[in-house]
Design a protein around this motif. Structure first.
Motif, short mmCIF file in Angstrom:
data_model
loop_
_atom_site.label_atom_id
_atom_site.label_comp_id
_atom_site.label_asym_id
_atom_site.label_seq_id
_atom_site.Cartn_x
_atom_site.Cartn_y
_atom_site.Cartn_z
N ASN B 63 -60.22 9.03 -24.63
CA ASN B 63 -61.32 9.99 -24.57
C ASN B 63 -61.40 10.70 -23.21
O ASN B 63 -62.48 10.89 -22.65
N VAL B 64 -60.23 11.09 -22.68
CA VAL B 64 -60.17 11.90 -21.46
C VAL B 64 -59.20 13.05 -21.73
O VAL B 64 -58.52 13.08 -22.76
N SER B 65 -59.10 14.00 -20.80
CA SER B 65 -58.18 15.12 -20.99
C SER B 65 -56.75 14.66 -20.73
O SER B 65 -56.52 13.65 -20.07
N ARG B 66 -55.79 15.45 -21.20
CA ARG B 66 -54.38 15.09 -21.01
C ARG B 66 -54.02 15.03 -19.52
O ARG B 66 -53.40 14.04 -19.09
N PRO B 67 -54.40 16.02 -18.70
CA PRO B 67 -54.07 15.91 -17.28
C PRO B 67 -54.68 14.68 -16.61
O PRO B 67 -54.05 14.04 -15.77
N THR B 68 -55.90 14.33 -16.99
CA THR B 68 -56.53 13.14 -16.42
C THR B 68 -55.75 11.89 -16.79
O THR B 68 -55.52 11.01 -15.95
N LEU B 69 -55.33 11.81 -18.05
CA LEU B 69 -54.56 10.65 -18.49
C LEU B 69 -53.29 10.54 -17.66
O LEU B 69 -52.91 9.46 -17.20
N THR B 70 -52.63 11.68 -17.44
CA THR B 70 -51.38 11.66 -16.66
C THR B 70 -51.63 11.18 -15.24
O THR B 70 -50.84 10.43 -14.68
N ARG B 71 -52.75 11.58 -14.66
CA ARG B 71 -53.07 11.12 -13.31
C ARG B 71 -53.35 9.62 -13.28
O ARG B 71 -52.90 8.91 -12.38
N ILE B 72 -54.11 9.14 -14.27
CA ILE B 72 -54.40 7.69 -14.33
C ILE B 72 -53.09 6.92 -14.48
O ILE B 72 -52.85 5.91 -13.81
N TYR B 73 -52.20 7.44 -15.35
CA TYR B 73 -50.93 6.77 -15.63
C TYR B 73 -50.07 6.74 -14.36
O TYR B 73 -49.47 5.71 -14.02
#
Lengths: 104, 148
Positions: B63-73
């Motif tokens: 439940n986050v945006s794709r760019p945010t997910l990439t940053r978390i990852y």
């Protein structure tokens, strides 16, 4: 085990309230003793934060399940943490008596 | 101006362990420095590298945006690499998250309900005791969107 039902009125013939945080009454039903308690909701007219405040009221009664028409996004995570089960019943014509009969 | 508040990340299940400790290094394990891996980073790593989802799919699950997910990852990868290279222990904790529960739809009374206790399996509908219930994946979004 105790179950909370959101109600539009303070008697058994009242209909289920579709909203959790701003419902008129909470019905606390004990499945073991068959005791029924009606609690007026002080958060009915609150502008903001009615959901979490209402969760506090029902959680203080050691409720394990909540039956309502819908649950807001703020309280979903709180209820998950408290391990309280949410039951969404999209039948606004159901009365409190009918729901209690279903539980038995 | 204060920064935009961090959106809560959705986590399916807490990890089964709370961390890792190195062994065989020059430092004894008790003295090892610590890397704190946030729960959201653990979840991103699980979704991308264990469940083999792409970032787009994983972002929807959390439940986050794709760019945010990439940053978390990316942060998860860096922290784990740091622990490996420098012989640090990993503790999984913290992060702005909430745990999500499974949802079910009863075929008899039409009630939608969740299972807050993950350890216990759902045997019947909590309302009418019918066993004719099924998983209700779509429901989570519906309920969240109908707040206002």
């Amino acid at each position: 085990m105790k179950v909370a039902i959101t109600s539009k009125g303070n008697n058994l013939e009242s209909k289920i309230d579709e909203r959790f945080g701003r419902c008129s009454y909470f019905v606390i039903y004990d499945t073991e003793t068959k005791g029924i308690e009606f609690l007026p909701n002080p958060n009915k007219e609150v502008q903001e934060g009615a959901g979490p405040a209402s969760v506090e009221i029902v959680a203080s009664r050691n409720v394990k399940k909540i039956i309502s028409g819908e649950f807001g996004i703020k309280i979903k995570s709180i209820l998950d943490r408290l391990q309280i089960q949410m039951i969404v019943l999209k039948e606004p014509e159901k009365s409190i008596r009918e729901i209690i009969e279903m539980l038995n | 101006m204060s920064p935009r508040p961090i959106r809560l990340r959705r986590i399916s299940n807490p990890p089964v362990i709370s961390g890792f400790r190195p062994y065989g290094g020059k430092n004894s394990a008790g003295k090892a420095k610590t890397v704190f891996l946030h729960l959201e980073e653990y979840e991103a790593l699980r979704l991308c590298d264990f469940e083999m989802l792409n970032h787009q799919q994983a972002s929807l699950v959390m439940n986050v945006s794709r760019p945010t997910l990439t940053r978390i990852y990316a942060r998860a990868r860096f922290k784990i690499a740091e622990a490996f290279v420098n012989g640090k222990q990993i503790i999984i904790e913290g992060g702005k998250i909430y745990f999500d529960s499974e949802w079910f739809l009863c075929g008899k009374c039409g009630a939608v309900f969740n299972n807050p206790a993950k350890q216990r399996e759902v045997k019947d509908c909590p309302l009418c005791r019918s066993v004719k219930f099924r998983s209700y994946k779509q429901g989570i979004e519906d309920i969240e969107l109908s707040t206002k």
